[in-house]
Design a protein around this motif. Sequence first.
Motif, mmCIF file in Angstrom:
data_model
loop_
_atom_site.group_PDB
_atom_site.id
_atom_site.type_symbol
_atom_site.label_atom_id
_atom_site.label_comp_id
_atom_site.label_asym_id
_atom_site.label_seq_id
_atom_site.Cartn_x
_atom_site.Cartn_y
_atom_site.Cartn_z
ATOM 1 N N ALA A 141 1.127 -0.131 -7.138
ATOM 2 C CA ALA A 141 -0.239 0.219 -6.741
ATOM 3 C C ALA A 141 -0.394 1.727 -6.581
ATOM 4 C CB ALA A 141 -0.608 -0.499 -5.447
ATOM 5 N N TRP B 70 -0.802 -14.580 2.639
ATOM 6 C CA TRP B 70 -0.260 -14.210 1.329
ATOM 7 C C TRP B 70 -1.344 -13.905 0.303
ATOM 8 C CZ3 TRP B 70 4.138 -12.200 0.700
ATOM 9 C CH2 TRP B 70 5.200 -12.536 1.536
ATOM 10 N N VAL B 71 -2.575 -14.227 0.621
ATOM 11 C CA VAL B 71 -3.682 -13.802 -0.238
ATOM 12 C C VAL B 71 -4.173 -12.417 0.178
ATOM 13 C CG1 VAL B 71 -6.077 -14.245 -0.877
ATOM 14 C CG2 VAL B 71 -4.430 -16.131 -0.807
ATOM 15 N N LEU B 72 -4.347 -12.237 1.485
ATOM 16 C CA LEU B 72 -4.986 -11.011 1.977
ATOM 17 C C LEU B 72 -4.025 -9.837 2.138
ATOM 18 C CD1 LEU B 72 -7.360 -12.587 4.672
ATOM 19 C CD2 LEU B 72 -7.942 -11.816 2.352
ATOM 20 N N PRO C 39 -1.112 -8.915 0.474
ATOM 21 C CA PRO C 39 -0.849 -8.156 -0.766
ATOM 22 C C PRO C 39 -2.087 -7.416 -1.275
ATOM 23 C CG PRO C 39 0.132 -10.343 -0.892
ATOM 24 C CD PRO C 39 -0.756 -10.337 0.313
ATOM 25 N N LEU C 40 -3.258 -8.053 -1.144
ATOM 26 C CA LEU C 40 -4.489 -7.389 -1.577
ATOM 27 C C LEU C 40 -4.730 -6.126 -0.758
ATOM 28 C CD1 LEU C 40 -7.014 -7.506 -3.371
ATOM 29 C CD2 LEU C 40 -8.122 -8.848 -1.560
ATOM 30 N N SER C 41 -4.456 -6.215 0.541
ATOM 31 C CA SER C 41 -4.599 -5.053 1.408
ATOM 32 C C SER C 41 -3.661 -3.930 0.984
ATOM 33 C CB SER C 41 -4.310 -5.439 2.863
ATOM 34 O OG SER C 41 -4.200 -4.306 3.689
ATOM 35 N N GLN C 42 -2.427 -4.282 0.602
ATOM 36 C CA GLN C 42 -1.472 -3.267 0.152
ATOM 37 C C GLN C 42 -1.970 -2.568 -1.113
ATOM 38 O OE1 GLN C 42 1.625 -2.082 1.409
ATOM 39 N NE2 GLN C 42 0.733 -3.026 3.217
ATOM 40 N N VAL C 43 -2.475 -3.345 -2.050
ATOM 41 C CA VAL C 43 -2.937 -2.776 -3.322
ATOM 42 C C VAL C 43 -4.099 -1.812 -3.095
ATOM 43 C CG1 VAL C 43 -4.039 -3.302 -5.526
ATOM 44 C CG2 VAL C 43 -2.111 -4.694 -4.738
ATOM 45 N N ILE C 44 -5.074 -2.251 -2.299
ATOM 46 C CA ILE C 44 -6.239 -1.401 -2.046
ATOM 47 C C ILE C 44 -5.887 -0.262 -1.095
ATOM 48 C CG2 ILE C 44 -8.577 -1.346 -1.094
ATOM 49 C CD1 ILE C 44 -8.879 -4.262 -1.964
#
Length: 499
Positions: free
Chosen positions: A335, A387-389, A391-396
Motif C-alpha cells: 500500500a 478482517w474486512v475493516l 486491512p482496508l484501514s491499513q491500505v487507506i
Amino acid sequence: MRRRDQDEVAHETTALLAEATGVLAPTADADISEGLAFPLVSNGATDHDKPLPVKQIFLLCYARFVEPIAFFCIFPYINKMAQENGNLADTDVGFYSGLIESLFSLTQMLVMILWGKAADRLGRKPILVFSLVGVTFATAIFGMAKTIWQMILFRCIAGVFAGTIVTIRTMIGEHSTTKTQARAFSLFAFTGNLGISIGPLLGGALANPADQYPRLFGNSQFFKNYPYALPSFAIAFIGLTAVITSALFVEETLQKKPTHGEGESDPSKPAQLSTKELLKAPGVSLALYAYAHIFLLAFSYTAIIPVMWFTPVRLGGYGLTPLQISLLMGLNGVAQAIWVLLVFPPLQHRIGTTGVLKVCGIAYPFFFALNPFFGVLLKGGHGTAFWVLAPLSQVIGCGISMSFTAVQLAINDVSPTPQVLGTLNALSLTGMSGIRAFSPALFTSLFAVGARTQWVWGYAIWVLMTAIAGAWTVVSRYLPDFDGIKKAREVEADRDDTR
C-alpha cells in the motif's frame, strides 16, 4: 491551494512499519553548480527543462539500498546472537538487543552534522564512497562478533559511517529539477522500503547456515564457530558492489565554478552559513520541527503496532499469529509503495508540499484512533468485521506515509543556498536519529504499562498517540508555503544572475 505550473517537488521516506529514512534538495546557483535545480538561464531556456538523469538516479538508489538492508538484516537473529555471545538470561535479551540498536542511532546522531558539513566542503562523491566503504566493513565484521561488547562496537562503527544517507539524499535533489523531483524521490523512497523488506529476509534466511542448510554448510567449522557471519558477508558483498559502482560511475554534483579567474569565487555570492545562521533562515526551523514531529509519529507507531498485533485481545491487542502479522505488514508495504509511487507525485503537483502535509495532518488522528476500535470488534467477537475493516484501514491509512516524502521536500524547499544543503540534510537526520534511539523503548514500555494496568481498557497508548497526532494536525495548519519560499529564492537567484 493554487495549482502550480512548474513547481513539482517530492521525495522519500521510510516505511510506516520500518525505518524512516531520506530525501532532499534542489541545488545550485550559477556560480556554484551547473545543471541543478535552481533556474539557470542558458540560451533562453531554464534548467527546469533538464530531463531526469535516470542512470545517475538508479546508481544512487542502489547505493541507498545498502543502508536499510545493513540496518535491518540483523533483526531476525540479533536476540539469539546476543543471548549466545553474552550467556544472557531470557529476561535480559531484550535489554541488550535494544541497547545495541539505540547506540547505533545515537552514534549516527552524533556524527550526522559532521558528514553533512564534509559533503558541503569536500564534495558529495568522496563522502559517499568513503561512507559506503565504512558501512560495508562494519557490516562484514559484525557477524564475527563473539561478545556483547564486540557487537556494540561493530554496530557503532556502522553508525559512524552515516554519511551515505546524507549525501545520497542531497545528490538526488541536485540531479532533480522542480519538474522531476517527485519522480526521483518517489523512486528513492521505494528503494528504501525495498531494502527494509529484503534486509530481514536475507538475515533470517542466511543466519546459522550450518543448521539451516546442513548439506551445504554442515561440514564448515567456520560457520559453526561464526553462525552469523554469512548474512553479514552477503550484505557486505552488496555494499562492495555499491562502492565500486559509486566510485566508477556516480557523478559529483557539487561543482564549484570560479568566475573571476585565478580560481576566485564571486564575492557577491553568500558565504557558507553557520549552523546558527542556517536555523534562522526563512522556514528552516519550522521545516526541521515538522520533520521531527512526523518521524516521532512514524517511529512510535512502528514500535507499537507489531507488539499490539501480537498482544492478546483481552489485554488490548489483536492476538494475531506471526503469519497474520507478516501478511498485514506485507499489505502495508504494498500500500505504501502505491501511495508513494502513484498517488504522491500528482497530488503534490496539484496541492503543493504544504497541502500534502495538511491533508495528512487531518488523517493522522483518525488513523490512530481506529486501532482501539478494531480491538473492540475482536473483544465483541466480530472477527469477520475485523478482517474486512482492518486491512482496508491499513491500505487507506498508509496514505499518511506521503507526509514522510512531503516533509523531506519541505526541508529541500527551505535550503537557503546550495552550499548548506548537506548540512541541512544532516540536521534533519540528526533529529531523526535521536528520535529513533529512544522512541521504540519508550512507546513499547508505555504500551506495556497500559496493557498491564488496563487503563482505558488497555488502549491508553492510543489516547496518547491520537493526542500527539492531533498536535500535528494543529501545527500543520500554520505551516508556511514551502513551495512559495523556494520560488522566492529562485526568483532572487534569477535576479542576481541578470545583474
